[in-house]
Write a protein that holds these residues in place. Structure first.
Motif, PDB file in Angstrom:
ATOM      1  N   ASP A 122       0.819  -1.217   0.000  1.00  0.00           N
ATOM      2  CA  ASP A 122       0.000   0.000   0.000  1.00  0.00           C
ATOM      3  C   ASP A 122       0.857   1.273   0.000  1.00  0.00           C
ATOM      4  O   ASP A 122       0.339   2.373   0.162  1.00  0.00           O
ATOM      5  N   LEU A 123       2.188   1.105  -0.172  1.00  0.00           N
ATOM      6  CA  LEU A 123       3.154   2.213  -0.238  1.00  0.00           C
ATOM      7  C   LEU A 123       3.285   2.971   1.086  1.00  0.00           C
ATOM      8  O   LEU A 123       3.829   4.069   1.121  1.00  0.00           O
ATOM      9  N   SER A 124       2.815   2.380   2.187  1.00  0.00           N
ATOM     10  CA  SER A 124       2.794   3.091   3.471  1.00  0.00           C
ATOM     11  C   SER A 124       4.159   3.164   4.142  1.00  0.00           C
ATOM     12  O   SER A 124       4.390   4.054   4.960  1.00  0.00           O
ATOM     13  N   LEU A 162       8.210   7.466  -5.663  1.00  0.00           N
ATOM     14  CA  LEU A 162       7.383   6.850  -4.625  1.00  0.00           C
ATOM     15  C   LEU A 162       6.631   7.908  -3.822  1.00  0.00           C
ATOM     16  O   LEU A 162       5.416   7.813  -3.629  1.00  0.00           O
ATOM     17  N   GLN A 163       7.343   8.928  -3.383  1.00  0.00           N
ATOM     18  CA  GLN A 163       6.704   9.987  -2.593  1.00  0.00           C
ATOM     19  C   GLN A 163       5.663  10.749  -3.406  1.00  0.00           C
ATOM     20  O   GLN A 163       4.633  11.160  -2.875  1.00  0.00           O
ATOM     21  N   ARG A 165       3.982   9.429  -5.830  1.00  0.00           N
ATOM     22  CA  ARG A 165       3.039   8.445  -6.391  1.00  0.00           C
ATOM     23  C   ARG A 165       2.992   8.579  -7.916  1.00  0.00           C
ATOM     24  O   ARG A 165       1.928   8.673  -8.532  1.00  0.00           O
ATOM     25  N   PHE A 169       4.742   3.868  -9.285  1.00  0.00           N
ATOM     26  CA  PHE A 169       4.020   4.000  -8.020  1.00  0.00           C
ATOM     27  C   PHE A 169       2.760   4.854  -8.156  1.00  0.00           C
ATOM     28  O   PHE A 169       2.179   5.273  -7.168  1.00  0.00           O
ATOM     29  N   ALA A 170       2.328   5.098  -9.398  1.00  0.00           N
ATOM     30  CA  ALA A 170       1.181   5.982  -9.638  1.00  0.00           C
ATOM     31  C   ALA A 170      -0.130   5.374  -9.163  1.00  0.00           C
ATOM     32  O   ALA A 170      -1.058   6.092  -8.829  1.00  0.00           O
ATOM     33  N   GLY A 171      -0.217   4.090  -9.150  1.00  0.00           N
ATOM     34  CA  GLY A 171      -1.446   3.438  -8.714  1.00  0.00           C
ATOM     35  C   GLY A 171      -1.119   2.079  -8.161  1.00  0.00           C
ATOM     36  O   GLY A 171       0.021   1.611  -8.263  1.00  0.00           O
ATOM     37  N   PRO A 172      -2.084   1.417  -7.584  1.00  0.00           N
ATOM     38  CA  PRO A 172      -1.803   0.095  -7.025  1.00  0.00           C
ATOM     39  C   PRO A 172      -1.483  -0.906  -8.134  1.00  0.00           C
ATOM     40  O   PRO A 172      -2.033  -0.826  -9.226  1.00  0.00           O
TER      41      PRO A 172
END
Length: 196
Positions: A122-124, A162-163, A165, A169-172
């Motif tokens: 979830d990129l968290s 990443l930061q 998005r 990393f633009a979407g899931p």
């Protein structure tokens, strides 16, 4: 590492997405393959020494345990991999810092530069992996000063994407499972001789 012609999930000419699943065979440095298979840290360290000295050889390696969707971008010093279980559960994103992938007549050719960024699906959160190995590779001269500068730039770029998005990393990343009708890709006869 030399990888066979894998099923391309997407190919724009500059971005190539490939699929891996258990049983796919590639060529990898034999000492690294032994270390991965046995978990032997000494074999892994010897593998770095062999790589730095240019005394390594390629041998067969079979992908195992997970399904992976990989994204390679022309000229980029990192690739991004969505790793999941064979049943489709997302495990992590993995940013592998490496020399830019080169397409060959038998697949793609890459050289792992040891340091990695592990990202929650979830990129968290993120964590760096194998920085000690990277430092050892620098001491051995396997990772040159030029490589180091380019890896540092790639690390900043990957974190920025990443930061923000953006990019990979633009979407899931969707879960993906191989089509059961696809045959397992095979390295062509003589691939080891072509790769050397």
């Amino acid at each position: 590492m030399v990888r066979p012609a894998l099923p391309a999930l997407a190919d724009t000419g500059t971005v190539l997405e490939l699929a891996y699943w258990p049983g796919i065979r590639s060529l990898a440095p034999t000492t690294l393959a032994t270390a991965l298979r046995t978990g032997d840290d000494e074999a892994r360290s010897n593998g770095l020494t062999n790589l730095a000295a240019g005394t390594w050889t390629l041998g067969p390696w079979a992908w195992r345990d997970t399904v992976r969707r990989s994204r390679f971008e022309t000229g980029e010093w990192f690739s991004v991999h969505h790793i999941q279980t064979p049943t489709g559960k997302s495990l992590r994103l993995y940013v592998n810092f490496e020399r830019p992938a080169v397409r060959t007549r038998i697949g793609i050719d890459t050289l792992d530069l040891l340091v990695d960024l592990v990202v929650e699906p979830d990129l968290s959160s993120v964590r760096w992996k194998d920085e000690d190995e990277y430092a050892h590779g620098r001491r051995l001269g396997f990772i040159t000063d030029q490589d180091h500068r380019l890896v540092e730039q790639a690390r900043e770029r990957a974190l920025g994407l990443l930061q923000g998005r953006a990019g990979p990393f633009a979407g899931p990343w969707p879960t993906w499972t191989p089509d059961p009708t696809w045959p397992t890709p095979e390295l062509p006869d003589g691939a080891a001789q072509v790769a050397v």
